[in-house]
Design an enzyme around this catalytic site. Structure first.
Site, PDB file in Angstrom:
ATOM      1  N   LYS A 116      39.820  28.265  57.425  1.00 45.66           N
ATOM      2  CA  LYS A 116      41.134  28.687  56.927  1.00 45.66           C
ATOM      3  C   LYS A 116      42.285  28.069  57.732  1.00 45.66           C
ATOM      4  CE  LYS A 116      39.519  32.761  54.670  1.00 45.66           C
ATOM      5  NZ  LYS A 116      39.792  33.997  54.022  1.00 45.66           N
ATOM      6  N   GLU A 200      48.685  35.972  60.333  1.00 49.06           N
ATOM      7  CA  GLU A 200      49.450  35.711  59.123  1.00 49.06           C
ATOM      8  C   GLU A 200      50.357  36.904  58.873  1.00 49.06           C
ATOM      9  OE1 GLU A 200      46.837  33.624  55.885  1.00 49.06           O
ATOM     10  OE2 GLU A 200      47.287  35.652  55.233  1.00 49.06           O
ATOM     11  N   HIS A 235      39.326  44.760  49.638  1.00 56.38           N
ATOM     12  CA  HIS A 235      39.647  43.331  49.526  1.00 56.38           C
ATOM     13  C   HIS A 235      38.669  42.566  48.638  1.00 56.38           C
ATOM     14  CE1 HIS A 235      42.633  44.093  52.497  1.00 56.38           C
ATOM     15  NE2 HIS A 235      41.775  44.293  53.467  1.00 56.38           N
ATOM     16  N   ARG A 292      34.078  26.114  44.556  1.00 54.00           N
ATOM     17  CA  ARG A 292      32.887  26.399  43.734  1.00 54.00           C
ATOM     18  C   ARG A 292      33.330  27.101  42.458  1.00 54.00           C
ATOM     19  NH1 ARG A 292      33.236  31.826  44.385  1.00 54.00           N
ATOM     20  NH2 ARG A 292      33.931  32.533  46.417  1.00 54.00           N
TER      21      ARG A 292
HETATM   22  P1  ADP Z   1      38.404  36.485  52.070  1.00 51.65           P
HETATM   23  O1  ADP Z   1      38.196  35.001  52.174  1.00 51.65           O
HETATM   24  O2  ADP Z   1      37.699  37.247  53.153  1.00 51.65           O
HETATM   25  O3  ADP Z   1      38.138  37.033  50.699  1.00 51.65           O
HETATM   26  P2  ADP Z   1      41.282  36.260  51.602  1.00 51.65           P
HETATM   27  O4  ADP Z   1      42.141  35.510  52.540  1.00 51.65           O
HETATM   28  O5  ADP Z   1      40.916  35.592  50.313  1.00 51.65           O
HETATM   29  O6  ADP Z   1      39.959  36.723  52.378  1.00 51.65           O
HETATM   30  O7  ADP Z   1      41.957  37.669  51.268  1.00 51.65           O
HETATM   31  C1  ADP Z   1      41.295  38.674  50.517  1.00 51.65           C
HETATM   32  C2  ADP Z   1      42.287  39.753  50.106  1.00 51.65           C
HETATM   33  O8  ADP Z   1      42.889  40.361  51.279  1.00 51.65           O
HETATM   34  C3  ADP Z   1      43.486  39.261  49.293  1.00 51.65           C
HETATM   35  O9  ADP Z   1      43.180  39.165  47.926  1.00 51.65           O
HETATM   36  C4  ADP Z   1      44.512  40.336  49.604  1.00 51.65           C
HETATM   37  O10 ADP Z   1      44.263  41.496  48.860  1.00 51.65           O
HETATM   38  C5  ADP Z   1      44.260  40.652  51.069  1.00 51.65           C
HETATM   39  N1  ADP Z   1      45.104  39.804  51.958  1.00 51.65           N
HETATM   40  C6  ADP Z   1      44.730  38.662  52.581  1.00 51.65           C
HETATM   41  N2  ADP Z   1      45.739  38.143  53.307  1.00 51.65           N
HETATM   42  C7  ADP Z   1      46.791  38.964  53.136  1.00 51.65           C
HETATM   43  C8  ADP Z   1      48.149  38.977  53.637  1.00 51.65           C
HETATM   44  N3  ADP Z   1      48.613  38.029  54.446  1.00 51.65           N
HETATM   45  N4  ADP Z   1      48.964  39.995  53.237  1.00 51.65           N
HETATM   46  C9  ADP Z   1      48.499  40.981  52.425  1.00 51.65           C
HETATM   47  N5  ADP Z   1      47.247  41.035  51.942  1.00 51.65           N
HETATM   48  C10 ADP Z   1      46.389  40.042  52.287  1.00 51.65           C
END
Ligand code: ADP
Length: 501
Positions: A116, A200, A235, A292
């Site tokens: 990431k 973040e 999530h 993917r």
């Molecule tokens: P993973 O790869 O573990 O699935 P992601 O980065 O895709 O993680 O995030 C999964 C979920 O977590 C997002 O869809 C959102 O709901 C929440 N999320 C991630 N980053 C943030 C952020 N900076 N602010 C608010 N919610 C977040």
């Protein structure tokens, strides 16, 4: 041209890939672990090869055994599906060494997007907006404090190798920094063998909106519009829809262009998804790229009118895309509900077991991608996703009405599942109004959980009648048949316990 494909996966996605191959006249090879000897993908494929014991690490994640099966079966390509080896950059390398086509992007694209921190950097260079935060791993608690002073609370501490919502912690106040940093690190180390984390800005009340892209080997990249994936539990997505109820035409256009730029930045080839997090003012930020096919891909297929698996095979064959961006349109509205073998009454814990009965919904605009049948034993070793209900309507209202109708008709007994929970989400006011964020489930827990016990009671009644039937069979059975039935100890002990024998 690819003639024979090995599907390095299981469950509904393996079945779904085999279907497209069959339409193309391509021979299919399934692989299976001990627990999956009688799984649907094994019964459905043209050939099936055993690749090891039940734990995925010894079977579906065992590259050596999978490549061997591909070689020995004479497959000329491997489709990885999602999960398992699909985002492991070593897998396409091993495929290449074995002279087998990997249906997916290059190892470079996978490893850039799989990290990431690297992905954030690459996106910044490509001028794709990213969530404000760090562009390198956090090396100390003091550094975390300094960064947070700069960007302001609340923040998310996230694992660079993250996935599946693991290694992610929300920090609301200064006292929370140290415990969150430690927890994120240790979870990341355990889950991914890599404890690098970054920080973040936490986006309040966000939407998760992602764009499907397709890219060929000739430099053509198109997007196939968005999927709104804000209905999440821990999530993890459970319902997705397209188009997103909140996007304007202009913002859709801008995000689509950003998604194409993101794919171009890593010379992407194949099908991929750019995930964005969107705030209440429709500001959008790159979250990550999934290199993917995704679980929720069928809603895009339905609204845009493509078969994404066929497109993946077409691209892997080295052929150019057959349409331009301006030829792609969204038509109508599609919703996907993920059906899990899990217990809503027990914190949604996976609930493996034997499926005794299924009623699958049919009718106009309804598609079910599943991997279960009556008598199938849902194994405890893998993800408990057992089916997906994909519904299309000419507009959102019709898609909602049809989803409600189809969910009411959908019944699975023998394994606990979330069907009734999905039915309540579809009818909840916030969802019907299209006004929901990633906090929707938490904020509506009262309504969504309300009737769970009552529904469970109804399911128990159905199960009891199935068990009564079983009991009748036992009574009529000869001594030899009786022993066979008793050996089927799960049903036998269930009969005894429910009927208090
Ligand atoms: P993973 O790869 O573990 O699935 P992601 O980065 O895709 O993680 O995030 C999964 C979920 O977590 C997002 O869809 C959102 O709901 C929440 N999320 C991630 N980053 C943030 C952020 N900076 N602010 C608010 N919610 C977040």
């Amino acid at each position: 041209m690819i003639q024979k494909i090995l599907i390095a996966n299981r469950g509904e996605i393996a079945v779904r890939i085999i279907r497209s191959c069959r339409e193309l006249g391509i021979v299919t090879v399934a692989v299976y672990s001990d627990a999956d000897r009688c799984a649907l993908h094994v019964l459905y494929a043209d050939e099936a090869w055993h690749i090891g014991p039940s734990p995925s690490i010894e079977s579906y994640l065992n590259m050596g055994n999978i490549i061997r099966a591909a070689r020995e079966s004479g497959a000329d390509a491997i489709h990885p599906g999602y999960g398992f080896l699909s985002e492991n950059p070593d897998f396409p390398k091993h495929c290449e060494e074995a002279g087998i086509i990997f249906i997916g992007p290059s190892p470079h694209a996978i490893s850039t997007m799989g990290d990431k921190i690297r992905a954030r950097k690459t996106m910044m260079e490509a001028r794709v907006p990213v969530v404000p935060g760090t562009d390198k791993a956090i090396s100390s608690e003091q550094e975390a404090v300094d960064v947070i002073d700069k960007i302001g609370l609340p923040v998310m501490i996230k694992a660079s190798a993250g996935g599946g919502g693991k290694g992610m912690r929300l920090v609301k106040d200064k006292a929370g920094i140290t415990p969150a940093l430690r927890a994120a690190r240790s979870e990341a180390k355990t889950a991914f063998g890599n404890d690098a984390v970054f920080i973040e800005k936490y986006i309040e009340s966000p939407h998760h909106i992602e764009f499907q892209i397709l890219a060929d080997k000739h430099g053509n990249v198109v997007h196939l519009f968005e999927r709104e994936c804000s209905v999440q539990r821990r999530h993890q997505k459970i319902i997705e829809e397209t188009p997103s109820p909140i996007l304007t035409k202009e913002r859709r256009h801008q995000m689509g262009e950003a998604a194409v730029a993101a794919a171009r930045a890593v010379n992407y080839e194949g099908a991929g998804t750019i995930e964005f997090i969107v705030d209440k003012d429709l500001n959008y930020y790159f979250l990550e790229m999934n290199t993917r096919l995704q679980v929720e891909h069928p809603i895009t297929e339905r609204v845009v009118g493509v078969d994404l698996v066929k497109e993946q095979i077409h691209i892997a064959n080295g052929l150019p895309l057959t349409y331009r961006q301006d030829e792609l349109k969204q038509q109508g509205h599609a919703i996907e509900c993920r059906v899990y073998a899990e217990d809503p009454q027990n914190n949604f814990m996976p609930a493996p077991g034997r499926v005794t009965h299924i009623d699958i919904p049919y009718g106009v605009g309804v598609r079910v991608d599943g991997s279960i049948y009556e008598g199938f034993e849902v194994p405890l070793y893998y993800d408990p996703l057992i089916a997906k209900l994909i519904v299309w309507g000419k507009d959102r209202t019709e898609a909602l009405e049809r989803s409600r109708r189809a969910l009411q008709e959908f019944k699975i007994t023998g394994v606990k599942n979330n069907l009734r929970f999905l039915e309540r989400i579809i009818q909840a006011k916030g969802f019907v109004e299209g006004d929901y964020t990633t906090h929707f489930i938490d904020e509506n827990e009262d309504i969504l959980m309300k009737d769970e016990a009552c529904d469970q009671h109804c399911e128990d009644i159905v199960m009891i009648s199935a068990l009564m039937e079983y009991l009748r069979k036992i009574q009529k059975a000869s001594p030899k048949e009786m022993t066979a039935l008793k050996n089927n100890w799960k049903d036998y002990s269930r009969v005894r316990s429910v009927l208090k024998l």
